[in-house]
Design a protein around this motif. Sequence first.
Motif, PDB file in Angstrom:
ATOM      1  N   VAL A  39       0.839  -1.202   0.000  1.00 16.04           N
ATOM      2  CA  VAL A  39       0.000   0.000   0.000  1.00 16.04           C
ATOM      3  C   VAL A  39       0.872   1.249   0.000  1.00 16.04           C
ATOM      4  CG1 VAL A  39      -1.675   1.340   1.339  1.00 16.04           C
ATOM      5  CG2 VAL A  39      -1.960  -1.130   1.122  1.00 16.04           C
ATOM      6  N   ILE A  40       1.836   1.291   0.900  1.00 10.60           N
ATOM      7  CA  ILE A  40       2.707   2.464   1.018  1.00 10.60           C
ATOM      8  C   ILE A  40       3.531   2.665  -0.239  1.00 10.60           C
ATOM      9  CG2 ILE A  40       4.694   3.401   2.284  1.00 10.60           C
ATOM     10  CD1 ILE A  40       3.446   2.029   4.796  1.00 10.60           C
ATOM     11  N   GLY A  41       3.984   1.567  -0.836  1.00  9.78           N
ATOM     12  CA  GLY A  41       4.790   1.646  -2.045  1.00  9.78           C
ATOM     13  C   GLY A  41       3.981   1.949  -3.295  1.00  9.78           C
ATOM     14  N   GLY A  42       2.653   2.036  -3.152  1.00  7.10           N
ATOM     15  CA  GLY A  42       1.805   2.364  -4.293  1.00  7.10           C
ATOM     16  C   GLY A  42       1.601   1.218  -5.263  1.00  7.10           C
ATOM     17  N   ARG A  43       1.941   0.011  -4.848  1.00  5.13           N
ATOM     18  CA  ARG A  43       1.805  -1.136  -5.744  1.00  5.13           C
ATOM     19  C   ARG A  43       0.449  -1.813  -5.607  1.00  5.13           C
ATOM     20  NH1 ARG A  43       6.882  -1.587  -3.467  1.00  5.13           N
ATOM     21  NH2 ARG A  43       6.164  -3.191  -2.044  1.00  5.13           N
ATOM     22  N   ALA A  44      -0.381  -1.325  -4.693  1.00  7.56           N
ATOM     23  CA  ALA A  44      -1.653  -2.006  -4.467  1.00  7.56           C
ATOM     24  C   ALA A  44      -2.745  -0.989  -4.134  1.00  7.56           C
ATOM     25  CB  ALA A  44      -1.496  -3.031  -3.349  1.00  7.56           C
ATOM     26  N   GLU A  45      -3.149  -0.215  -5.140  1.00 11.00           N
ATOM     27  CA  GLU A  45      -4.190   0.782  -4.907  1.00 11.00           C
ATOM     28  C   GLU A  45      -5.496   0.136  -4.467  1.00 11.00           C
ATOM     29  OE1 GLU A  45      -2.885   0.977  -8.333  1.00 11.00           O
ATOM     30  OE2 GLU A  45      -1.283   2.362  -7.790  1.00 11.00           O
ATOM     31  N   ASP A  46      -5.723  -1.104  -4.875  1.00 12.16           N
ATOM     32  CA  ASP A  46      -6.967  -1.786  -4.526  1.00 12.16           C
ATOM     33  C   ASP A  46      -7.034  -2.195  -3.053  1.00 12.16           C
ATOM     34  OD1 ASP A  46      -4.903  -3.618  -5.121  1.00 12.16           O
ATOM     35  OD2 ASP A  46      -6.333  -5.218  -5.482  1.00 12.16           O
ATOM     36  N   LEU A  47      -5.979  -1.971  -2.286  1.00  9.27           N
ATOM     37  CA  LEU A  47      -5.980  -2.306  -0.861  1.00  9.27           C
ATOM     38  C   LEU A  47      -6.284  -1.085   0.001  1.00  9.27           C
ATOM     39  CD1 LEU A  47      -2.871  -4.669  -0.571  1.00  9.27           C
ATOM     40  CD2 LEU A  47      -5.268  -5.265  -0.901  1.00  9.27           C
ATOM     41  N   GLY A  48      -6.795  -0.042  -0.589  1.00 12.25           N
ATOM     42  CA  GLY A  48      -7.039   1.203   0.119  1.00 12.25           C
ATOM     43  C   GLY A  48      -8.206   1.189   1.076  1.00 12.25           C
ATOM     44  N   THR A  49      -9.046   0.171   1.020  1.00  8.28           N
ATOM     45  CA  THR A  49     -10.143   0.078   1.987  1.00  8.28           C
ATOM     46  C   THR A  49      -9.859  -1.074   2.944  1.00  8.28           C
ATOM     47  OG1 THR A  49     -11.481  -1.484   0.702  1.00  8.28           O
ATOM     48  CG2 THR A  49     -11.807   0.876   0.237  1.00  8.28           C
ATOM     49  N   ALA A  50     -10.442  -0.974   4.129  1.00  8.65           N
ATOM     50  CA  ALA A  50     -10.246  -2.034   5.121  1.00  8.65           C
ATOM     51  C   ALA A  50     -10.778  -3.371   4.602  1.00  8.65           C
ATOM     52  CB  ALA A  50     -10.921  -1.648   6.429  1.00  8.65           C
ATOM     53  N   GLU A  51     -11.918  -3.343   3.930  1.00  3.69           N
ATOM     54  CA  GLU A  51     -12.501  -4.576   3.375  1.00  3.69           C
ATOM     55  C   GLU A  51     -11.532  -5.244   2.407  1.00  3.69           C
ATOM     56  OE1 GLU A  51     -15.261  -7.588   2.562  1.00  3.69           O
ATOM     57  OE2 GLU A  51     -15.540  -6.019   4.040  1.00  3.69           O
ATOM     58  N   ASN A  52     -10.968  -4.464   1.510  1.00  7.57           N
ATOM     59  CA  ASN A  52     -10.038  -5.028   0.530  1.00  7.57           C
ATOM     60  C   ASN A  52      -8.726  -5.472   1.173  1.00  7.57           C
ATOM     61  OD1 ASN A  52     -11.957  -4.521  -1.398  1.00  7.57           O
ATOM     62  ND2 ASN A  52     -10.888  -2.803  -2.317  1.00  7.57           N
ATOM     63  N   PHE A  53      -8.246  -4.696   2.147  1.00  9.94           N
ATOM     64  CA  PHE A  53      -7.008  -5.053   2.830  1.00  9.94           C
ATOM     65  C   PHE A  53      -7.151  -6.402   3.529  1.00  9.94           C
ATOM     66  CE2 PHE A  53      -4.110  -5.161   6.403  1.00  9.94           C
ATOM     67  CZ  PHE A  53      -2.917  -4.771   5.821  1.00  9.94           C
ATOM     68  N   PHE A  54      -8.224  -6.541   4.310  1.00 11.33           N
ATOM     69  CA  PHE A  54      -8.407  -7.802   5.031  1.00 11.33           C
ATOM     70  C   PHE A  54      -8.776  -8.937   4.081  1.00 11.33           C
ATOM     71  CE2 PHE A  54      -8.764  -4.918   8.700  1.00 11.33           C
ATOM     72  CZ  PHE A  54      -7.763  -5.485   9.464  1.00 11.33           C
ATOM     73  N   GLY A  55      -9.435  -8.627   2.979  1.00  8.90           N
ATOM     74  CA  GLY A  55      -9.691  -9.651   1.962  1.00  8.90           C
ATOM     75  C   GLY A  55      -8.383 -10.193   1.399  1.00  8.90           C
ATOM     76  N   ALA A  56      -7.427  -9.280   1.142  1.00  6.14           N
ATOM     77  CA  ALA A  56      -6.113  -9.703   0.647  1.00  6.14           C
ATOM     78  C   ALA A  56      -5.369 -10.510   1.700  1.00  6.14           C
ATOM     79  CB  ALA A  56      -5.293  -8.487   0.232  1.00  6.14           C
ATOM     80  N   LEU A  57      -5.496 -10.111   2.958  1.00 13.20           N
ATOM     81  CA  LEU A  57      -4.859 -10.870   4.039  1.00 13.20           C
ATOM     82  C   LEU A  57      -5.420 -12.282   4.106  1.00 13.20           C
ATOM     83  CD1 LEU A  57      -3.096 -11.122   6.604  1.00 13.20           C
ATOM     84  CD2 LEU A  57      -5.044 -10.208   7.887  1.00 13.20           C
ATOM     85  N   ILE A  58      -6.732 -12.399   4.032  1.00 13.56           N
ATOM     86  CA  ILE A  58      -7.382 -13.714   4.069  1.00 13.56           C
ATOM     87  C   ILE A  58      -6.900 -14.570   2.906  1.00 13.56           C
ATOM     88  CG2 ILE A  58      -9.613 -14.884   3.820  1.00 13.56           C
ATOM     89  CD1 ILE A  58     -10.776 -12.306   5.287  1.00 13.56           C
ATOM     90  N   GLU A  59      -6.823 -13.964   1.740  1.00 12.52           N
ATOM     91  CA  GLU A  59      -6.371 -14.698   0.550  1.00 12.52           C
ATOM     92  C   GLU A  59      -4.921 -15.154   0.703  1.00 12.52           C
ATOM     93  OE1 GLU A  59      -5.618 -13.679  -4.109  1.00 12.52           O
ATOM     94  OE2 GLU A  59      -7.449 -12.900  -3.187  1.00 12.52           O
TER      95      GLU A  59
END
Length: 104
Positions: A39-59
């Motif tokens: 997220v900080i490096g700008g490589r994952a704009e789709d992780l900008g919401t908590a839902e998407n962030f935790f979805g990525a973590l689960i995956e």
Amino acid sequence: MLSTADAIQPATLKHVTEVATAYEPGVVGSVVLELFAEVIGGRAEDLGTAENFFGALIEEMGGQRRGSASHVEAQVSILQWLPTTDPLRIAQDPECGYALALAR
């Protein structure tokens, strides 16, 4: 992400709870740190919401080997994912120069 935390779906919260109780906190913490770096490096704009962030973590955790059942509550486990002081480990980054300042 904080402003979107209230919008996390109940199913996602259930999966995060399962991750918290099924995996060693250090393993999950490493994945969380990697996701924050993306997220900080700008490589994952789709992780900008908590839902998407935790979805990525689960995956991501789905591909990890499960630890033994810890019998620890999810909240206790989640609090062990990252240290409360310097959770992003910025002080350990040689480019920040913190280690050099401390060595003097």
